[in-house]
Structure formats: structure tokens, C-alpha cells
Design a protein around this motif. Structure first.
Motif, mmCIF file in Angstrom:
data_model
loop_
_atom_site.group_PDB
_atom_site.id
_atom_site.type_symbol
_atom_site.label_atom_id
_atom_site.label_comp_id
_atom_site.label_asym_id
_atom_site.label_seq_id
_atom_site.Cartn_x
_atom_site.Cartn_y
_atom_site.Cartn_z
ATOM 1 N N ARG A 3 -6.188 -0.125 4.734
ATOM 2 C CA ARG A 3 -4.744 -0.062 4.511
ATOM 3 C C ARG A 3 -4.020 -1.316 5.009
ATOM 4 N NH1 ARG A 3 -2.844 4.964 3.073
ATOM 5 N NH2 ARG A 3 -4.357 6.673 3.185
ATOM 6 N N ALA A 4 -4.587 -1.965 6.013
ATOM 7 C CA ALA A 4 -3.968 -3.166 6.573
ATOM 8 C C ALA A 4 -4.310 -4.427 5.781
ATOM 9 C CB ALA A 4 -4.407 -3.336 8.031
ATOM 10 N N SER A 5 -5.162 -4.298 4.779
ATOM 11 C CA SER A 5 -5.597 -5.454 4.002
ATOM 12 C C SER A 5 -4.583 -5.814 2.926
ATOM 13 C CB SER A 5 -6.952 -5.176 3.344
ATOM 14 O OG SER A 5 -6.798 -4.315 2.224
ATOM 15 N N SER A 6 -4.819 -6.948 2.273
ATOM 16 C CA SER A 6 -3.950 -7.395 1.174
ATOM 17 C C SER A 6 -4.537 -7.038 -0.186
ATOM 18 C CB SER A 6 -3.762 -8.915 1.265
ATOM 19 O OG SER A 6 -5.008 -9.584 1.087
ATOM 20 N N LEU A 7 -5.592 -6.251 -0.194
ATOM 21 C CA LEU A 7 -6.319 -5.951 -1.424
ATOM 22 C C LEU A 7 -5.662 -4.853 -2.250
ATOM 23 C CD1 LEU A 7 -9.961 -5.891 0.023
ATOM 24 C CD2 LEU A 7 -8.695 -7.838 -0.910
ATOM 25 N N ASN A 8 -6.072 -4.759 -3.509
ATOM 26 C CA ASN A 8 -5.723 -3.623 -4.366
ATOM 27 C C ASN A 8 -6.790 -2.559 -4.138
ATOM 28 O OD1 ASN A 8 -3.535 -5.020 -5.486
ATOM 29 N ND2 ASN A 8 -4.804 -5.909 -7.094
ATOM 30 N N TRP A 9 -6.551 -1.708 -3.179
ATOM 31 C CA TRP A 9 -7.576 -0.769 -2.746
ATOM 32 C C TRP A 9 -7.318 0.648 -3.219
ATOM 33 C CZ3 TRP A 9 -5.352 3.115 0.003
ATOM 34 C CH2 TRP A 9 -4.155 2.835 0.682
ATOM 35 N N THR A 10 -8.404 1.389 -3.331
ATOM 36 C CA THR A 10 -8.347 2.837 -3.523
ATOM 37 C C THR A 10 -9.377 3.450 -2.580
ATOM 38 O OG1 THR A 10 -7.704 2.694 -5.854
ATOM 39 C CG2 THR A 10 -8.683 4.760 -5.117
ATOM 40 N N ILE A 11 -8.951 4.420 -1.808
ATOM 41 C CA ILE A 11 -9.850 5.159 -0.925
ATOM 42 C C ILE A 11 -10.127 6.507 -1.574
ATOM 43 C CG2 ILE A 11 -10.087 6.283 1.319
ATOM 44 C CD1 ILE A 11 -8.154 4.097 2.425
ATOM 45 N N VAL A 12 -11.385 6.829 -1.794
ATOM 46 C CA VAL A 12 -11.771 8.097 -2.426
ATOM 47 C C VAL A 12 -12.306 9.033 -1.351
ATOM 48 C CG1 VAL A 12 -13.256 9.192 -4.138
ATOM 49 C CG2 VAL A 12 -12.291 6.931 -4.591
ATOM 50 N N ARG A 13 -11.725 10.227 -1.272
ATOM 51 C CA ARG A 13 -12.095 11.177 -0.218
ATOM 52 C C ARG A 13 -12.770 12.414 -0.803
ATOM 53 N NH1 ARG A 13 -6.169 11.129 2.690
ATOM 54 N NH2 ARG A 13 -6.461 9.362 4.124
ATOM 55 N N PRO A 14 -14.092 12.377 -0.991
ATOM 56 C CA PRO A 14 -14.787 13.545 -1.545
ATOM 57 C C PRO A 14 -15.080 14.595 -0.480
ATOM 58 C CG PRO A 14 -16.346 11.792 -1.150
ATOM 59 C CD PRO A 14 -14.988 11.237 -0.806
ATOM 60 N N GLY A 15 -15.249 15.830 -0.950
ATOM 61 C CA GLY A 15 -15.699 16.892 -0.070
ATOM 62 C C GLY A 15 -17.186 16.728 0.228
ATOM 63 N N LEU B 53 -11.861 1.828 -11.969
ATOM 64 C CA LEU B 53 -11.925 0.418 -12.371
ATOM 65 C C LEU B 53 -10.977 0.119 -13.526
ATOM 66 C CD1 LEU B 53 -15.794 -0.085 -12.216
ATOM 67 C CD2 LEU B 53 -14.105 -1.039 -10.623
ATOM 68 N N THR B 54 -10.656 1.131 -14.301
ATOM 69 C CA THR B 54 -9.786 0.929 -15.466
ATOM 70 C C THR B 54 -8.516 1.775 -15.401
ATOM 71 O OG1 THR B 54 -11.065 2.602 -16.677
ATOM 72 C CG2 THR B 54 -11.692 0.294 -16.985
ATOM 73 N N ASP B 55 -8.241 2.333 -14.229
ATOM 74 C CA ASP B 55 -7.059 3.181 -14.054
ATOM 75 C C ASP B 55 -6.400 2.808 -12.729
ATOM 76 O OD1 ASP B 55 -5.171 5.171 -13.715
ATOM 77 O OD2 ASP B 55 -6.498 6.803 -14.318
ATOM 78 N N ASN B 56 -5.151 2.378 -12.789
ATOM 79 C CA ASN B 56 -4.450 1.936 -11.586
ATOM 80 C C ASN B 56 -3.630 3.033 -10.917
ATOM 81 O OD1 ASN B 56 -5.401 -0.723 -11.812
ATOM 82 N ND2 ASN B 56 -3.749 -1.281 -13.214
ATOM 83 N N THR B 57 -3.801 4.264 -11.349
ATOM 84 C CA THR B 57 -3.012 5.366 -10.802
ATOM 85 C C THR B 57 -3.115 5.465 -9.290
ATOM 86 O OG1 THR B 57 -3.306 6.650 -12.832
ATOM 87 C CG2 THR B 57 -2.635 7.868 -10.862
ATOM 88 N N TYR B 58 -4.320 5.234 -8.764
ATOM 89 C CA TYR B 58 -4.535 5.431 -7.335
ATOM 90 C C TYR B 58 -4.709 4.133 -6.555
ATOM 91 C CZ TYR B 58 -4.909 10.365 -8.419
ATOM 92 O OH TYR B 58 -4.629 11.647 -8.839
#
Length: 209
Positions: free
Chosen positions: A144-156, A195-200
Motif C-alpha cells: 500500500r505504501a508503494s507507487s505501483l498499480n497494485w491489487t491485493i487478492v485475499r482468498p479463503g 491483468l485486463t481489468d482495472n476494477t481492483y
């Protein structure tokens, strides 16, 4: 797309590699031991290295378009390989000008804590996997502190099994109606869709049945 995958020889990492190749991506698997990833494909290459070694990570990211992070600690229930390894990945990506990072964390981290049942709150993450959750929490903070376009995925909780393509995602931390489990194949499916969806982008969607 040119993808660099950390944690490629892990159980979920293998699924991501497999599905990425099926989708036509050019995959570089960053592994300590290439023999642990028993997949051969003309669009698969290996980079042998240690994620805790910043120099090897810097070399691996060169020329990549996106980075997928599925770091795990194997059978170890302590340590900081997820958080510190991710720190190295982010530093290398920022230096190389690579923006897209998708990282697997866990359901229960951050504001998804409310989705867990009592067993996961007080037995699994309260006692048995306390250090694992702490490492994921630290990992997420670094991302979260980075400058990247990140997505964190939280699976069960991760299961073996086939890809169904039918799962819940993006539900709020106040939602405690999910099954708290999902197959690795479906996790891989969701990760690659990002990779092809910017929603998250800049978000941390939860993932479960």
C-alpha cells in the motif's frame, strides 16, 4: 503479456503458471529450485534466484510487463519471507519502471477480518497461524505504501480442485456468509483476470465460495 511470477513452484503458483501459459502469456517463473516446477512450455522460462536477494530480483524484473506475487513460506509457520520478499520485489519494480503488481494475501487480513468465523479468528489466526497472518499484514502495508498499480487478492482457505469460475469476490469485511475456502485453480483464474481489468487496482478484494 510478459509475466514474472514469484512463488511459481508453490501449489497456487503452479496453477497460475499453468493457466497463464494456457492464455498465451510469456511466463518467467522465479524459483530457487526449477525442478520443483514440473511444467515445460515454449513460453515458459525460469529465473533461478532467492527473493530475499535484491540483486537477483532486480535482474529478474527487467523487461517484464507485470509481476504476480504468490510468495509462501512452505511448511514454516514463522518468518518474514512474504513481507521482506515483497519489499524487494517492489523496490526492483519501481527502479525498473514496472507498474502492475498483483499479490496474493489472505482472507482475514486488514479490513476483511470480519468475514472470518470464530474458528479462523481464534484458533487458526489467533494461535496456529498467528505469525503467517502478521507477515501478510506487513506485506500488505508495504504494498500500500508503494507507487505501483497494485491489487491485493485475499482468498479463503486454499483447496485442491478444478477451476469452476464460480466464486464470490469483492465482498465487504462485514460479510460473514462466505464458505471461507476456494480452490487454488479459481484463485489463479481471478488473479489472471486482474491483468485486463482495472476494477481492483489499489484495492484488496476478498475471494471465496
Amino acid at each position: 503479456m510478459k509475466l514474472l511470477i514469484f512463488g511459481a513452484s508453490g501449489n497456487t503458483g503452479k496453477e497460475v503458471v499453468k493457466q497463464a501459459l494456457e492464455q498465451g502469456h510469456n511466463v518467467t517463473a522465479f524459483v530457487r529450485n526449477p525442478e520443483k516446477l514440473d511444467i515445460t512450455h515454449p513460453h515458459l522460462s525460469f529465473f533461478q534466484g532467492d527473493v530475499m536477494d535484491i540483486v537477483s530480483v532486480q535482474k529478474a524484473v527487467q523487461g517484464q510487463e507485470a509481476v504476480l506475487c504468490l510468495l509462501g513460506a512452505g511448511k514454516k509457520l514463522s518468518g518474514n519471507i512474504r513481507s521482506e520478499g515483497t519489499r524487494n520485489i517492489i523496490q526492483a519494480m519501481e527502479q525498473a519502471g514496472i507498474q502492475r503488481l498483483i499479490c496474493q494475501s489472505t482472507l482475514g487480513a486488514g479490513d476483511s477480518w470480519g468475514s472470518l468465523n470464530l474458528y479462523w479468528k481464534y484458533i487458526m489466526f489467533g494461535l496456529l497461524l498467528k505469525n503467517v497472518l502478521a507477515d501478510h499484514e506487513h506485506q500488505e502495508k508495504i504494498i500500500r505504501a508503494s507507487s505501483l498499480n497494485w491489487t491485493i487478492v485475499r482468498p479463503g482457505s486454499l483447496l485442491d480442485g478444478e477451476k469452476t469460475g464460480e466464486y464470490r469476490y469483492g465482498f465487504p469485511g462485514s460479510d460473514n456468509t462466505s464458505q471461507l475456502q476456494i480452490t487454488r485453480a479459481d484463485v489463479a483464474d481471478f488473479i489472471l483476470k486482474q491483468l485486463t481489468d482495472n476494477t481492483y487496482v489499489g484495492k484488496a478484494p476478498s475471494l471465496s465460495y
